[in-house]
Motif scaffolding. Structure first.
Motif, PDB file in Angstrom:
ATOM      1  N   GLY A 149      -7.292   2.152   5.316  1.00  0.00           N
ATOM      2  CA  GLY A 149      -8.636   2.735   5.221  1.00  0.00           C
ATOM      3  C   GLY A 149      -8.928   3.260   3.828  1.00  0.00           C
ATOM      4  O   GLY A 149      -9.999   3.023   3.269  1.00  0.00           O
ATOM      5  N   ASN A 150      -7.978   3.958   3.255  1.00  0.00           N
ATOM      6  CA  ASN A 150      -8.226   4.591   1.958  1.00  0.00           C
ATOM      7  C   ASN A 150      -8.205   3.586   0.807  1.00  0.00           C
ATOM      8  O   ASN A 150      -8.949   3.718  -0.157  1.00  0.00           O
ATOM      9  N   PHE A 151      -7.340   2.573   0.937  1.00  0.00           N
ATOM     10  CA  PHE A 151      -7.163   1.652  -0.199  1.00  0.00           C
ATOM     11  C   PHE A 151      -7.570   0.201   0.118  1.00  0.00           C
ATOM     12  O   PHE A 151      -8.546  -0.293  -0.422  1.00  0.00           O
ATOM     13  N   GLU A 152      -6.802  -0.443   0.984  1.00  0.00           N
ATOM     14  CA  GLU A 152      -7.034  -1.884   1.174  1.00  0.00           C
ATOM     15  C   GLU A 152      -8.456  -2.212   1.637  1.00  0.00           C
ATOM     16  O   GLU A 152      -9.044  -3.183   1.160  1.00  0.00           O
ATOM     17  N   SER A 153      -8.996  -1.423   2.539  1.00  0.00           N
ATOM     18  CA  SER A 153     -10.314  -1.779   3.088  1.00  0.00           C
ATOM     19  C   SER A 153     -11.368  -1.811   1.980  1.00  0.00           C
ATOM     20  O   SER A 153     -12.337  -2.539   2.059  1.00  0.00           O
ATOM     21  N   VAL A 154     -11.156  -1.006   0.935  1.00  0.00           N
ATOM     22  CA  VAL A 154     -12.125  -1.027  -0.163  1.00  0.00           C
ATOM     23  C   VAL A 154     -11.538  -1.759  -1.387  1.00  0.00           C
ATOM     24  O   VAL A 154     -11.733  -1.378  -2.542  1.00  0.00           O
ATOM     25  N   ASN A 155     -10.782  -2.812  -1.050  1.00  0.00           N
ATOM     26  CA  ASN A 155     -10.389  -3.765  -2.089  1.00  0.00           C
ATOM     27  C   ASN A 155      -9.393  -3.195  -3.106  1.00  0.00           C
ATOM     28  O   ASN A 155      -9.433  -3.575  -4.273  1.00  0.00           O
ATOM     29  N   ILE A 156      -8.554  -2.256  -2.694  1.00  0.00           N
ATOM     30  CA  ILE A 156      -7.502  -1.763  -3.595  1.00  0.00           C
ATOM     31  C   ILE A 156      -6.147  -2.125  -2.970  1.00  0.00           C
ATOM     32  O   ILE A 156      -5.573  -1.367  -2.196  1.00  0.00           O
ATOM     33  N   PRO A 157      -5.619  -3.329  -3.278  1.00  0.00           N
ATOM     34  CA  PRO A 157      -4.342  -3.717  -2.687  1.00  0.00           C
ATOM     35  C   PRO A 157      -3.184  -2.865  -3.238  1.00  0.00           C
ATOM     36  O   PRO A 157      -3.345  -2.156  -4.234  1.00  0.00           O
ATOM     37  N   ALA A 158      -2.021  -2.994  -2.577  1.00  0.00           N
ATOM     38  CA  ALA A 158      -0.870  -2.129  -2.901  1.00  0.00           C
ATOM     39  C   ALA A 158      -0.487  -2.188  -4.370  1.00  0.00           C
ATOM     40  O   ALA A 158      -0.112  -1.180  -4.964  1.00  0.00           O
ATOM     41  N   ASP A 159      -0.581  -3.375  -4.977  1.00  0.00           N
ATOM     42  CA  ASP A 159      -0.091  -3.493  -6.359  1.00  0.00           C
ATOM     43  C   ASP A 159      -1.203  -3.265  -7.385  1.00  0.00           C
ATOM     44  O   ASP A 159      -1.040  -3.515  -8.569  1.00  0.00           O
ATOM     45  N   HIS A 160      -2.354  -2.801  -6.920  1.00  0.00           N
ATOM     46  CA  HIS A 160      -3.496  -2.667  -7.844  1.00  0.00           C
ATOM     47  C   HIS A 160      -3.362  -1.414  -8.708  1.00  0.00           C
ATOM     48  O   HIS A 160      -3.066  -0.335  -8.190  1.00  0.00           O
ATOM     49  N   PRO A 161      -3.574  -1.554 -10.024  1.00  0.00           N
ATOM     50  CA  PRO A 161      -3.423  -0.381 -10.896  1.00  0.00           C
ATOM     51  C   PRO A 161      -4.388   0.763 -10.552  1.00  0.00           C
ATOM     52  O   PRO A 161      -4.105   1.917 -10.883  1.00  0.00           O
ATOM     53  N   ALA A 162      -5.501   0.441  -9.848  1.00  0.00           N
ATOM     54  CA  ALA A 162      -6.450   1.504  -9.502  1.00  0.00           C
ATOM     55  C   ALA A 162      -5.787   2.565  -8.628  1.00  0.00           C
ATOM     56  O   ALA A 162      -6.240   3.703  -8.563  1.00  0.00           O
ATOM     57  N   ARG A 163      -4.691   2.187  -7.956  1.00  0.00           N
ATOM     58  CA  ARG A 163      -4.022   3.187  -7.115  1.00  0.00           C
ATOM     59  C   ARG A 163      -3.457   4.329  -7.955  1.00  0.00           C
ATOM     60  O   ARG A 163      -3.346   5.460  -7.491  1.00  0.00           O
ATOM     61  N   ASP A 164      -3.113   4.008  -9.178  1.00  0.00           N
ATOM     62  CA  ASP A 164      -2.558   5.059 -10.053  1.00  0.00           C
ATOM     63  C   ASP A 164      -3.608   6.117 -10.383  1.00  0.00           C
ATOM     64  O   ASP A 164      -3.291   7.260 -10.647  1.00  0.00           O
ATOM     65  N   MET A 165      -4.888   5.675 -10.398  1.00  0.00           N
ATOM     66  CA  MET A 165      -5.950   6.629 -10.737  1.00  0.00           C
ATOM     67  C   MET A 165      -6.161   7.624  -9.605  1.00  0.00           C
ATOM     68  O   MET A 165      -6.769   8.661  -9.775  1.00  0.00           O
ATOM     69  N   GLN A 166      -5.670   7.265  -8.441  1.00  0.00           N
ATOM     70  CA  GLN A 166      -5.923   8.129  -7.277  1.00  0.00           C
ATOM     71  C   GLN A 166      -4.610   8.484  -6.591  1.00  0.00           C
ATOM     72  O   GLN A 166      -4.394   8.193  -5.427  1.00  0.00           O
ATOM     73  N   ASP A 167      -3.730   9.103  -7.362  1.00  0.00           N
ATOM     74  CA  ASP A 167      -2.448   9.514  -6.814  1.00  0.00           C
ATOM     75  C   ASP A 167      -2.720  10.513  -5.691  1.00  0.00           C
ATOM     76  O   ASP A 167      -3.544  11.403  -5.835  1.00  0.00           O
ATOM     77  N   THR A 168      -2.054  10.347  -4.582  1.00  0.00           N
ATOM     78  CA  THR A 168      -2.463  11.158  -3.435  1.00  0.00           C
ATOM     79  C   THR A 168      -1.311  11.822  -2.701  1.00  0.00           C
ATOM     80  O   THR A 168      -0.151  11.694  -3.080  1.00  0.00           O
ATOM     81  N   PHE A 169      -1.661  12.528  -1.635  1.00  0.00           N
ATOM     82  CA  PHE A 169      -0.676  13.187  -0.777  1.00  0.00           C
ATOM     83  C   PHE A 169      -0.401  12.286   0.423  1.00  0.00           C
ATOM     84  O   PHE A 169      -1.325  11.927   1.152  1.00  0.00           O
ATOM     85  N   TRP A 170       0.856  11.962   0.603  1.00  0.00           N
ATOM     86  CA  TRP A 170       1.238  11.133   1.755  1.00  0.00           C
ATOM     87  C   TRP A 170       1.735  12.044   2.865  1.00  0.00           C
ATOM     88  O   TRP A 170       2.488  12.993   2.611  1.00  0.00           O
ATOM     89  N   LEU A 171       1.335  11.738   4.069  1.00  0.00           N
ATOM     90  CA  LEU A 171       1.810  12.527   5.202  1.00  0.00           C
ATOM     91  C   LEU A 171       3.061  11.867   5.774  1.00  0.00           C
ATOM     92  O   LEU A 171       3.334  10.698   5.504  1.00  0.00           O
TER      93      LEU A 171
END
Ligand code: DAH
Length: 352
Positions: A149-171
């Motif tokens: 929901g947070n990443f893949e659904s809006v076109n941010i796959p696991a290896d996408h550098p955009a994930r680094d811009m949104q470092d988050t809290f994992w439960l």
């Protein structure tokens, strides 16, 4: 003789018990309960003789027993009456005090403080009203999201550098505290289908070091419109209406290219500085304030929501509610918002 001693000790214990019970009783009702307990029909004092096998005593001891029982009855009656009188006095004093409150006395300054909405709540409700006026619905949404929901659904796959811009809290259950309200785009489109117009305000989280302009907990408001033939012109029109209403004047905006995986093309929408009118000042630097990232919804996002990108198009934007509240209220330190300090509510009033 032995029987007399036993009676004396039972009477003594009973008296102590009565005294102890009365010491606890504060109200007339409580004292009445004690009266019933000891002197009522089935009361412990009333039935003292029965309970102590009086009938079986030899005649000469019966006399002594009778005296002790009378003494106990008098003791109980007296003490209970005394407590009842005291409780009644206290009760009526309190009632009198209650009656003495004079509602016509003018309030002192300390009681004249009125509450006010939190700056973010203020900005959020303003935004909701503006968008409702343009036919958008307002949707509530979860603060915990799946990774999809947070990443893949809006076109941010696991290896996408955009994930680094949104470092988050994992439960621990592998969900995440959402990093942006964009996470609702696909959920809403799947639920309501196209055409769709909606906003999703809410709290977001990022793994940030906190300073005057960064917080790990902040508020955004995502907006999404999907229909046939939606273009950048619609996006600009809606954004100008929004900002004009918020800042209560006609505003000048400009679009710069910006990259966000869920829009294509993507933009940074800048607002011509409200303080200097575009000449350049400490608040804006070069005369423009970076305000709303936005763009046309990426075809992959539409596909994830089972919407045909050849038939429908749309725009999306993400307003930083916290940032907007800072601008609107002239708050220079983001840390005030979550501080829980009530002076924030008293001190900051909208500038526009
Ligand atoms: N989700 C982005 C963020 O939090 C903001 C954003 C950018 C939302 C572009 C949008 C958009 O809808 O089109 O950084």
């Amino acid at each position: 003789m032995q029987e007399n001693n036993r009676t004396a000790s039972l009477v003594k214990t009973m008296k102590e018990q009565i005294t102890a019970d009365l010491a606890e009783a504060k109200t007339p009702e409580q004292v009445e309960q004690i009266r019933i307990k000891y002197l009522g029909k089935k009361g412990l004092v009333t039935n003292f003789a029965k309970n102590t096998d009086f009938a079986k005593l030899p005649p000469d001891e019966k006399k002594n027993f009778g005296q002790q029982l009378n003494d106990l009855k008098n003791f109980a009656a007296e003490k209970i009456q005394e407590s009842a009188d005291n409780a009644a006095k206290l009760d009526s004093a309190q009632n009198k005090h209650r009656r003495q409150i004079d509602l016509t006395v003018p309030l002192t300054a300390a009681f004249q403080r009125s509450g006010s909405a939190h700056p973010i709540a203020h900005v959020q409700s303003e935004l909701e009203t503006i968008f409702e006026g343009m036919g958008f619905c307002v949707l509530d949404s979860p603060e915990c999201e799946t990774e999809y929901g947070n990443f893949e659904s809006v076109n941010i796959p696991a290896d996408h550098p955009a994930r680094d811009m949104q470092d988050t809290f994992w439960l621990q259950n592998e969900m995440v505290l959402r990093t942006h309200t964009s996470a609702n785009q696909v959920r809403a489109l799947k639920r309501f289908g196209a055409p769709f117009r909606g906003i999703f305000p809410g709290r977001c989280f990022r793994y940030e070091s906190i300073d005057p302009s960064h917080e790990n907990t902040f508020f955004q408001c995502e907006g999404l419109m999907v229909d046939k033939g939606i273009s950048v012109a619609n996006l600009i029109g809606v954004m100008k209406t929004l900002l004009g209403e918020i800042f209560k004047r006609d505003v000048l905006v400009r679009l710069r290219p910006g990259f966000f995986p869920f829009v294509e093309p993507g933009f940074e929408l800048d607002l011509n500085c409200l303080f200097c009118g575009g000449k350049g000042c400490p608040a804006c630097g070069d005369g423009w304030m970076e305000l709303i990232p936005c763009g046309l919804v990426h075809p992959n996002v539409l596909r994830n929501a089972d919407i045909d990108p050849n038939e429908y198009s749309g725009f999306a934007f993400g307003v930083g509610l916290t940032r907007l509240a800072m601008m609107k209220f002239g708050i220079r330190d983001i840390r005030y918002f979550n501080s829980g300090d009530v002076r924030v509510l008293e001190q900051f009033q909208p500038l526009v």
